[in-house]
Design a protein around this motif. Structure first.
Motif, PDB file in Angstrom:
ATOM      1  N   ASP A 229      -0.742   2.707  -0.196  1.00 22.04           N
ATOM      2  CA  ASP A 229       0.666   2.859  -0.537  1.00 22.04           C
ATOM      3  C   ASP A 229       0.977   4.363  -0.643  1.00 22.04           C
ATOM      4  O   ASP A 229       1.994   4.847  -0.169  1.00 22.04           O
TER       5      ASP A 229
ATOM      6  N   ILE B 281      -9.021   1.073  -0.156  1.00 21.98           N
ATOM      7  CA  ILE B 281      -7.753   1.206  -0.874  1.00 21.98           C
ATOM      8  C   ILE B 281      -7.830   2.388  -1.830  1.00 21.98           C
ATOM      9  O   ILE B 281      -8.915   2.930  -2.062  1.00 21.98           O
TER      10      ILE B 281
ATOM     11  N   ASP C  71      -3.963   0.929  -4.826  1.00 25.35           N
ATOM     12  CA  ASP C  71      -3.341  -0.300  -4.317  1.00 25.35           C
ATOM     13  C   ASP C  71      -3.902  -1.519  -5.045  1.00 25.35           C
ATOM     14  O   ASP C  71      -5.099  -1.568  -5.324  1.00 25.35           O
TER      15      ASP C  71
END
Ligand code: 3PG
Length: 305
Positions: A8, A54, A57
């Motif tokens: 993100d 990740i 996230d």
């Protein structure tokens, strides 16, 4: 095999290139999902991948249940409170982190935030210096250790509390060890938080503990917002105008803190402790290598579930 990087908050482009080199160099396929705005995009992206990297996230049960081929998930970073470990285990997914890889970036930010608080958030008024002050390192892990090392360069006295690290090992680095967390908070002008967020630590930095801080006490949080009891912090700041609170993770009550204690707080707009090109490269490439080592050799070093 397909290796997904789902971020993100994207890595620096150099880090993505580094990850790509490792993955494609091993003849595997890299899939990139950056700046996604809805969890449905993440759920869609995980559907057919074998491994994933990740950052903060959220790898929830819903996400992990949807990842039918997923064998390994690596959190490129230290804290893994964003992974539902029980769901990973239930789905036979190995979860790992990359400890130490982004620590220097976080440590530099913690010290930078101390300077900022000492200089009244650069308001132009007469502030103070770090030299000669005591900094209390709350948890002497990879980040805490580096904060201590840099703080010494500033001429600070370094004190630590960490019941999980052998006292002699900390003392060997010229750091004073205290046996209770209360002693840390009552003797240090600066407290630098480096504890993880878990059931035991959430809201553990409460009014009772915080109220022990000496005059002009400053809490520096580059760990997790959940560890602070925000109501307790607010109560203390209402009673004591000398206390400062700077954090890399905005508290839930950010607006109220900023409205009521404007001169004594600072919160970054987005968590940025690990947001340097160097940290991104270190953590991202380490994550990619850990995935390949696991898929090719079954090496599960740094497994957390
Ligand atoms: C960590 O746990 O490694 C840090 O909080 C960094 O988080 P980030 O990758 O989301 O910046």
């Amino acid at each position: 095999m397909k290796i997904l990087v789902a971020t993100d908050k994207p890595f620096a482009p150099e880090a993505v290139e580094g990850i790509r080199k490792v993955v494609e160099g091993a003849n595997q396929e890299l899939v990139l999902l950056e700046k996604y705005t809805d969890k449905s995009q993440l759920i869609e992206a995980v559907a057919d991948v074998d491994a994933m990297i990740i950052r903060s996230d959220k790898a929830t049960k819903e996400v992990l249940d949807a990842a039918k081929n997923l064998k390994v998930i690596v959190r490129a970073g230290a804290g893994f409170d964003n992974i539902d470990l029980a769901a990973a285990t239930a789905n036979n997914i190995v979860a790992m982190n990359t400890p130490g890889q982004n620590s220097n970036a976080v440590a530099e930010l913690a010290i930078g935030m101390m300077v900022m608080a000492a200089r009244n958030n650069y308001a132009g008024t007469a502030g103070s210096e770090l030299k000669g002050k005591k900094v209390g390192i709350h948890a002497y892990g990879n980040v805490g250790k580096l904060v201590g090392k840099i703080a010494k360069g500033f001429g600070m006295e370094v004190v630590a509390f960490d019941p999980f690290v052998e006292k002699a090992a900390i003392e060997a680095e010229g750091v004073t060890v205290v046996d209770t967390v209360e002693e840390l908070y009552s003797t240090c002008q600066y407290i630098s938080l480096h504890i993880p967020a878990n059931d035991k630590t959430k809201k553990s930095i409460n009014y009772d503990l915080l109220s022990k801080m000496p005059k002009g006490g400053t809490l520096v949080n580059t760990a997790r917002k959940e560890v602070i009891d925000e109501e307790g912090m607010m109560k203390l700041m209402t009673e004591r105008k000398d206390v400062k609170f700077v954090s890399d993770i905005a508290p839930d009550s950010r607006d109220k803190f900023e409205a009521d204690f404007a001169a004594n707080v600072f919160f970054t707009p987005k968590k940025m402790g690990a947001q340097t090109a160097e940290a991104n490269i270190n953590a991202g490439v380490a994550a990619a290598n850990q995935i390949l080592n696991f898929l090719e050799k079954g090496d599960d070093t740094f497994r957390v579930n």
